[in-house]
Scaffold this motif. Sequence first.
Motif, PDB file in Angstrom:
ATOM      1  N   VAL A  67       7.954  25.359 -29.375  1.00  0.00           N
ATOM      2  CA  VAL A  67       7.198  26.609 -29.458  1.00  0.00           C
ATOM      3  C   VAL A  67       6.394  26.667 -30.753  1.00  0.00           C
ATOM      4  O   VAL A  67       5.214  27.057 -30.759  1.00  0.00           O
ATOM      5  CB  VAL A  67       8.163  27.808 -29.345  1.00  0.00           C
ATOM      6  CG1 VAL A  67       7.449  29.113 -29.692  1.00  0.00           C
ATOM      7  CG2 VAL A  67       8.744  27.901 -27.947  1.00  0.00           C
ATOM      8  N   TYR A  68       7.017  26.285 -31.862  1.00  0.00           N
ATOM      9  CA  TYR A  68       6.343  26.370 -33.155  1.00  0.00           C
ATOM     10  C   TYR A  68       5.138  25.425 -33.218  1.00  0.00           C
ATOM     11  O   TYR A  68       4.046  25.831 -33.661  1.00  0.00           O
ATOM     12  CB  TYR A  68       7.328  26.047 -34.280  1.00  0.00           C
ATOM     13  CG  TYR A  68       6.771  26.272 -35.658  1.00  0.00           C
ATOM     14  CD1 TYR A  68       6.888  27.501 -36.285  1.00  0.00           C
ATOM     15  CD2 TYR A  68       6.118  25.238 -36.335  1.00  0.00           C
ATOM     16  CE1 TYR A  68       6.378  27.713 -37.564  1.00  0.00           C
ATOM     17  CE2 TYR A  68       5.599  25.445 -37.607  1.00  0.00           C
ATOM     18  CZ  TYR A  68       5.729  26.679 -38.211  1.00  0.00           C
ATOM     19  OH  TYR A  68       5.211  26.874 -39.467  1.00  0.00           O
ATOM     20  N   GLY A 286       9.373  25.682 -23.480  1.00  0.00           N
ATOM     21  CA  GLY A 286       8.656  26.245 -24.617  1.00  0.00           C
ATOM     22  C   GLY A 286       7.193  25.830 -24.649  1.00  0.00           C
ATOM     23  O   GLY A 286       6.298  26.660 -24.889  1.00  0.00           O
ATOM     24  N   PHE A 287       6.913  24.556 -24.382  1.00  0.00           N
ATOM     25  CA  PHE A 287       5.534  24.072 -24.419  1.00  0.00           C
ATOM     26  C   PHE A 287       4.718  24.599 -23.238  1.00  0.00           C
ATOM     27  O   PHE A 287       3.605  25.102 -23.413  1.00  0.00           O
ATOM     28  CB  PHE A 287       5.528  22.547 -24.417  1.00  0.00           C
ATOM     29  CG  PHE A 287       4.161  21.949 -24.284  1.00  0.00           C
ATOM     30  CD1 PHE A 287       3.307  21.893 -25.374  1.00  0.00           C
ATOM     31  CD2 PHE A 287       3.719  21.446 -23.071  1.00  0.00           C
ATOM     32  CE1 PHE A 287       2.027  21.346 -25.260  1.00  0.00           C
ATOM     33  CE2 PHE A 287       2.454  20.900 -22.941  1.00  0.00           C
ATOM     34  CZ  PHE A 287       1.610  20.851 -24.039  1.00  0.00           C
ATOM     35  N   SER A 288       5.248  24.485 -22.032  1.00  0.00           N
ATOM     36  CA  SER A 288       4.485  24.859 -20.842  1.00  0.00           C
ATOM     37  C   SER A 288       4.183  26.355 -20.804  1.00  0.00           C
ATOM     38  O   SER A 288       3.113  26.759 -20.337  1.00  0.00           O
ATOM     39  CB  SER A 288       5.254  24.451 -19.581  1.00  0.00           C
ATOM     40  OG  SER A 288       6.525  25.083 -19.532  1.00  0.00           O
ATOM     41  N   ARG A 297      -6.931  36.004 -31.166  1.00  0.00           N
ATOM     42  CA  ARG A 297      -6.711  36.359 -32.563  1.00  0.00           C
ATOM     43  C   ARG A 297      -5.364  37.027 -32.771  1.00  0.00           C
ATOM     44  O   ARG A 297      -4.854  37.072 -33.883  1.00  0.00           O
ATOM     45  CB  ARG A 297      -7.817  37.306 -33.031  1.00  0.00           C
ATOM     46  CG  ARG A 297      -9.190  36.666 -33.133  1.00  0.00           C
ATOM     47  CD  ARG A 297     -10.225  37.686 -33.537  1.00  0.00           C
ATOM     48  NE  ARG A 297     -10.270  38.798 -32.572  1.00  0.00           N
ATOM     49  CZ  ARG A 297     -10.975  39.911 -32.761  1.00  0.00           C
ATOM     50  NH1 ARG A 297     -11.665  40.077 -33.886  1.00  0.00           N
ATOM     51  NH2 ARG A 297     -10.970  40.860 -31.848  1.00  0.00           N
ATOM     52  N   PHE A 298      -4.796  37.571 -31.693  1.00  0.00           N
ATOM     53  CA  PHE A 298      -3.513  38.258 -31.778  1.00  0.00           C
ATOM     54  C   PHE A 298      -2.330  37.312 -31.561  1.00  0.00           C
ATOM     55  O   PHE A 298      -1.182  37.761 -31.507  1.00  0.00           O
ATOM     56  CB  PHE A 298      -3.466  39.395 -30.748  1.00  0.00           C
ATOM     57  CG  PHE A 298      -4.572  40.398 -30.932  1.00  0.00           C
ATOM     58  CD1 PHE A 298      -4.507  41.349 -31.934  1.00  0.00           C
ATOM     59  CD2 PHE A 298      -5.686  40.371 -30.110  1.00  0.00           C
ATOM     60  CE1 PHE A 298      -5.526  42.279 -32.104  1.00  0.00           C
ATOM     61  CE2 PHE A 298      -6.713  41.291 -30.273  1.00  0.00           C
ATOM     62  CZ  PHE A 298      -6.639  42.251 -31.270  1.00  0.00           C
ATOM     63  N   GLY A 299      -2.600  36.031 -31.414  1.00  0.00           N
ATOM     64  CA  GLY A 299      -1.515  35.068 -31.262  1.00  0.00           C
ATOM     65  C   GLY A 299      -1.004  34.991 -29.829  1.00  0.00           C
ATOM     66  O   GLY A 299      -1.604  35.531 -28.891  1.00  0.00           O
ATOM     67  N   VAL A 300       0.107  34.309 -29.676  1.00  0.00           N
ATOM     68  CA  VAL A 300       0.705  34.105 -28.348  1.00  0.00           C
ATOM     69  C   VAL A 300       2.111  34.697 -28.315  1.00  0.00           C
ATOM     70  O   VAL A 300       3.030  34.105 -27.739  1.00  0.00           O
ATOM     71  CB  VAL A 300       0.740  32.596 -27.995  1.00  0.00           C
ATOM     72  CG1 VAL A 300      -0.649  32.065 -27.731  1.00  0.00           C
ATOM     73  CG2 VAL A 300       1.418  31.811 -29.121  1.00  0.00           C
ATOM     74  N   GLY A 301       2.254  35.854 -28.906  1.00  0.00           N
ATOM     75  CA  GLY A 301       3.565  36.506 -28.938  1.00  0.00           C
ATOM     76  C   GLY A 301       4.108  36.800 -27.554  1.00  0.00           C
ATOM     77  O   GLY A 301       5.305  36.653 -27.298  1.00  0.00           O
ATOM     78  N   ARG A 302       3.233  37.192 -26.638  1.00  0.00           N
ATOM     79  CA  ARG A 302       3.706  37.488 -25.285  1.00  0.00           C
ATOM     80  C   ARG A 302       4.242  36.243 -24.606  1.00  0.00           C
ATOM     81  O   ARG A 302       5.284  36.288 -23.927  1.00  0.00           O
ATOM     82  CB  ARG A 302       2.557  38.081 -24.458  1.00  0.00           C
ATOM     83  CG  ARG A 302       2.963  38.496 -23.052  1.00  0.00           C
ATOM     84  CD  ARG A 302       1.805  39.157 -22.327  1.00  0.00           C
ATOM     85  NE  ARG A 302       0.656  38.252 -22.225  1.00  0.00           N
ATOM     86  CZ  ARG A 302      -0.493  38.584 -21.636  1.00  0.00           C
ATOM     87  NH1 ARG A 302      -0.661  39.805 -21.160  1.00  0.00           N
ATOM     88  NH2 ARG A 302      -1.489  37.712 -21.580  1.00  0.00           N
ATOM     89  N   VAL A 306       8.042  35.454 -23.143  1.00  0.00           N
ATOM     90  CA  VAL A 306       8.271  34.956 -21.774  1.00  0.00           C
ATOM     91  C   VAL A 306       9.064  33.653 -21.813  1.00  0.00           C
ATOM     92  O   VAL A 306       9.962  33.436 -20.984  1.00  0.00           O
ATOM     93  CB  VAL A 306       6.927  34.759 -21.049  1.00  0.00           C
ATOM     94  CG1 VAL A 306       7.137  34.058 -19.709  1.00  0.00           C
ATOM     95  CG2 VAL A 306       6.243  36.098 -20.835  1.00  0.00           C
ATOM     96  N   ALA A 307       8.771  32.774 -22.777  1.00  0.00           N
ATOM     97  CA  ALA A 307       9.499  31.499 -22.881  1.00  0.00           C
ATOM     98  C   ALA A 307      10.975  31.746 -23.166  1.00  0.00           C
ATOM     99  O   ALA A 307      11.851  31.097 -22.580  1.00  0.00           O
ATOM    100  CB  ALA A 307       8.873  30.633 -23.977  1.00  0.00           C
ATOM    101  N   ILE A 308      11.255  32.691 -24.058  1.00  0.00           N
ATOM    102  CA  ILE A 308      12.656  33.016 -24.353  1.00  0.00           C
ATOM    103  C   ILE A 308      13.334  33.576 -23.119  1.00  0.00           C
ATOM    104  O   ILE A 308      14.489  33.237 -22.807  1.00  0.00           O
ATOM    105  CB  ILE A 308      12.725  34.005 -25.528  1.00  0.00           C
ATOM    106  CG1 ILE A 308      12.182  33.359 -26.799  1.00  0.00           C
ATOM    107  CG2 ILE A 308      14.143  34.494 -25.742  1.00  0.00           C
ATOM    108  CD1 ILE A 308      12.086  34.303 -27.981  1.00  0.00           C
ATOM    109  N   PHE A 309      12.630  34.430 -22.375  1.00  0.00           N
ATOM    110  CA  PHE A 309      13.199  34.999 -21.151  1.00  0.00           C
ATOM    111  C   PHE A 309      13.505  33.908 -20.121  1.00  0.00           C
ATOM    112  O   PHE A 309      14.559  33.927 -19.473  1.00  0.00           O
ATOM    113  CB  PHE A 309      12.230  36.025 -20.553  1.00  0.00           C
ATOM    114  CG  PHE A 309      12.628  36.527 -19.197  1.00  0.00           C
ATOM    115  CD1 PHE A 309      13.660  37.449 -19.052  1.00  0.00           C
ATOM    116  CD2 PHE A 309      11.983  36.062 -18.054  1.00  0.00           C
ATOM    117  CE1 PHE A 309      14.037  37.897 -17.795  1.00  0.00           C
ATOM    118  CE2 PHE A 309      12.350  36.507 -16.791  1.00  0.00           C
ATOM    119  CZ  PHE A 309      13.381  37.422 -16.669  1.00  0.00           C
TER     120      PHE A 309
END
Length: 370
Positions: A67-68, A286-288, A297-302, A306-309
Amino acid sequence: MLSQLMVLFGFFALVLVSVYWVNRAVVLFDRLIADGHSAGVFLEFSALSLPSVIAVVLPMASFAAAVYVSNRMMGDSELTVVQATGYSPWRLARPVLVFGVIVAVMMSVLTHFLVPASVNQLKEREVEISGSVSARLLREGTFLHPGPGVTFFIRQITPEGELRDVYLSDRRRPSREVTYTAERAYVVQGDEGPRLVMISGLAQTLQVETGTLSTTLFTNFTYDISNLIVQDRDKDLQPRHMSTWDLMTRPAEMAEISGDSIARIGEELHGRFQQALLGLVAALIGFSTLMTGSFSRFGVGRQIVVAIFLLVVVKLVESGVSDPTRNTAMLWPLVYLPSAVGLAISAFLLHLAARPFRPGRALTDPEAAT
């Protein structure tokens, strides 16, 4: 990309192992030091518990690394530039796949060799130290309570092993309380267990019902302390203590030794392979998941949420299949269902990321507008 994944994986693994190990070490410290064991025993037990801790945190470390790295490359527009040159998400997933295989190999070494050997050795050491007289009783200057209704005190222990100024109070019988004091004492090992030999002492017996106190001077007196040391006699091997080779070649014999069913042996065996695959599955999820998003600009927080879920969903599937596979030997393929679900989710997400049409693009396409 693979080198970045390995570096971040090592960092996250180190951090997570340290956190988990400190939490477990605190519990071990309270339990062992409270029982009078030395710091060397504490360090030994901490080292033996380390492989199990590492096996737990490696899948999480692989997920965090994937993810990082993906998030950083998307934030720096590196993935966008690479995709513009014709690389599809499937092609970009190859380094992540290689990284996941490397993590799976590490996990296999842990689950098949290091973890069973360490937990087996840990069980043997627990049985040994549970009956340690020196750890339970031989501490100078401290009032000890080795059992209900028993108080023991030693003022000094000489280098020769002689106990000076011993106090022993036995209140285990409700009708009688006996207090022993002696100038010197020795702990000797008899045929039926350890004995405390007190020299030049006094025994005071109090009859609780009548309140009568009687005293007896003795030159030497032997007191059975074996019943004060409760030793763990549970030496039966459990499936997690057994080697993978024994589980594969002698399942019926291992089931008889452990007292478990063949289904439980099979669940433990296949669970070790399944646990190794989780490192691969976690990295791909995590990657997919992050590949389904676009630069913002707001990043990929969503996408990270979803990846954690999705990772939680895989763990829920793993919990759901544990009982059926543990009770029915023929259902052993269900052990691999969590990995299959995780790989299917990753493939579906990569397919979404690679699809030529995205909702909302038709409105900005000039040909579609005409």
